[in-house]
Scaffold this motif. Structure first.
Motif, PDB file in Angstrom:
ATOM      1  N   GLU A  89       0.835  -1.211   0.000  1.00 59.82           N
ATOM      2  CA  GLU A  89       0.000   0.000   0.000  1.00 59.82           C
ATOM      3  C   GLU A  89       0.865   1.254   0.000  1.00 59.82           C
ATOM      4  N   VAL A  90       1.939   1.255   0.797  1.00 52.38           N
ATOM      5  CA  VAL A  90       2.841   2.414   0.843  1.00 52.38           C
ATOM      6  C   VAL A  90       3.513   2.613  -0.506  1.00 52.38           C
ATOM      7  N   PHE A  91       3.936   1.522  -1.149  1.00 51.88           N
ATOM      8  CA  PHE A  91       4.565   1.619  -2.465  1.00 51.88           C
ATOM      9  C   PHE A  91       3.593   2.205  -3.485  1.00 51.88           C
ATOM     10  N   VAL A  92       2.348   1.730  -3.499  1.00 55.55           N
ATOM     11  CA  VAL A  92       1.336   2.254  -4.430  1.00 55.55           C
ATOM     12  C   VAL A  92       1.086   3.727  -4.142  1.00 55.55           C
ATOM     13  N   TRP A  93       1.003   4.097  -2.879  1.00 56.25           N
ATOM     14  CA  TRP A  93       0.805   5.496  -2.475  1.00 56.25           C
ATOM     15  C   TRP A  93       1.949   6.356  -3.017  1.00 56.25           C
ATOM     16  N   GLN A  94       3.196   5.904  -2.831  1.00 56.84           N
ATOM     17  CA  GLN A  94       4.349   6.655  -3.336  1.00 56.84           C
ATOM     18  C   GLN A  94       4.342   6.727  -4.856  1.00 56.84           C
ATOM     19  N   MET A  95       3.947   5.638  -5.500  1.00 57.68           N
ATOM     20  CA  MET A  95       3.905   5.612  -6.957  1.00 57.68           C
ATOM     21  C   MET A  95       2.871   6.617  -7.482  1.00 57.68           C
ATOM     22  N   LEU A  96       1.683   6.639  -6.884  1.00 57.09           N
ATOM     23  CA  LEU A  96       0.645   7.566  -7.331  1.00 57.09           C
ATOM     24  C   LEU A  96       1.039   9.025  -7.109  1.00 57.09           C
ATOM     25  N   GLY A 128       4.079  10.002  -7.442  1.00 57.06           N
ATOM     26  CA  GLY A 128       5.270  10.231  -8.268  1.00 57.06           C
ATOM     27  C   GLY A 128       6.533  10.334  -7.452  1.00 57.06           C
ATOM     28  N   LYS A 129       6.610   9.619  -6.361  1.00 56.87           N
ATOM     29  CA  LYS A 129       7.758   9.724  -5.461  1.00 56.87           C
ATOM     30  C   LYS A 129       8.677   8.509  -5.489  1.00 56.87           C
ATOM     31  N   ILE A 130       8.498   7.628  -6.448  1.00 57.23           N
ATOM     32  CA  ILE A 130       9.386   6.485  -6.598  1.00 57.23           C
ATOM     33  C   ILE A 130      10.661   6.973  -7.293  1.00 57.23           C
ATOM     34  N   GLY A 131      11.790   6.442  -6.892  1.00 56.93           N
ATOM     35  CA  GLY A 131      13.081   6.904  -7.416  1.00 56.93           C
ATOM     36  C   GLY A 131      13.401   6.446  -8.824  1.00 56.93           C
ATOM     37  N   VAL A 132      12.499   6.731  -9.758  1.00 58.77           N
ATOM     38  CA  VAL A 132      12.788   6.444 -11.163  1.00 58.77           C
ATOM     39  C   VAL A 132      13.684   7.558 -11.696  1.00 58.77           C
ATOM     40  N   LYS A 133      14.285   7.334 -12.841  1.00 58.01           N
ATOM     41  CA  LYS A 133      15.268   8.278 -13.378  1.00 58.01           C
ATOM     42  C   LYS A 133      14.720   9.698 -13.503  1.00 58.01           C
ATOM     43  N   GLU A 134      13.466   9.833 -13.957  1.00 51.88           N
ATOM     44  CA  GLU A 134      12.876  11.166 -14.106  1.00 51.88           C
ATOM     45  C   GLU A 134      12.863  11.910 -12.766  1.00 51.88           C
ATOM     46  N   GLU A 135      12.469  11.244 -11.707  1.00 51.75           N
ATOM     47  CA  GLU A 135      12.396  11.871 -10.386  1.00 51.75           C
ATOM     48  C   GLU A 135      13.781  12.204  -9.849  1.00 51.75           C
ATOM     49  N   LEU A 136      14.747  11.335 -10.082  1.00 52.65           N
ATOM     50  CA  LEU A 136      16.099  11.597  -9.610  1.00 52.65           C
ATOM     51  C   LEU A 136      16.683  12.845 -10.252  1.00 52.65           C
ATOM     52  N   VAL A 137      16.438  13.024 -11.554  1.00 49.83           N
ATOM     53  CA  VAL A 137      16.915  14.222 -12.250  1.00 49.83           C
ATOM     54  C   VAL A 137      16.213  15.465 -11.708  1.00 49.83           C
ATOM     55  N   LYS A 138      14.900  15.373 -11.449  1.00 51.40           N
ATOM     56  CA  LYS A 138      14.161  16.513 -10.879  1.00 51.40           C
ATOM     57  C   LYS A 138      14.745  16.932  -9.537  1.00 51.40           C
TER      58      LYS A 138
END
Length: 74
Positions: free
Chosen positions: A21-28, A30-40
């Motif tokens: 549930e926490v992972f889905v919450w973070q994903m929705l 946009g707080k998962i450490g994917v490349k786009e977020e890391l660059v931001k």
């Protein structure tokens, strides 16, 4: 109740383990450490911003968990 409240009620409905549930919450959010977020966040990457699995689209939460066909195969 608006549609966004319905999403959060579903996320926290205790249908899965709390860590899921926490992972889905973070994903929705946009707080998962994917490349786009890391660059931001100002983290410099030595690699391409393309998806590590398919190399076809930019690695965003949406691409990685919804659009990437390689993810669905895994």
């Amino acid at each position: 109740m608006d549609s966004t409240n319905g999403i959060w009620i579903f996320v926290w409905a205790q249908l899965a383990l709390l860590k899921v549930e926490v992972f889905v919450w973070q994903m929705l959010l946009g707080k998962i450490g994917v490349k786009e977020e890391l660059v931001k966040r100002g983290i410099q990457l030595n690699s391409s911003l393309l998806c590590i699995l398919c190399n076809l689209g930019m690695e965003t939460c949406n691409h990685l968990f919804v659009e990437c066909m390689k993810t669905w195969k895994i």
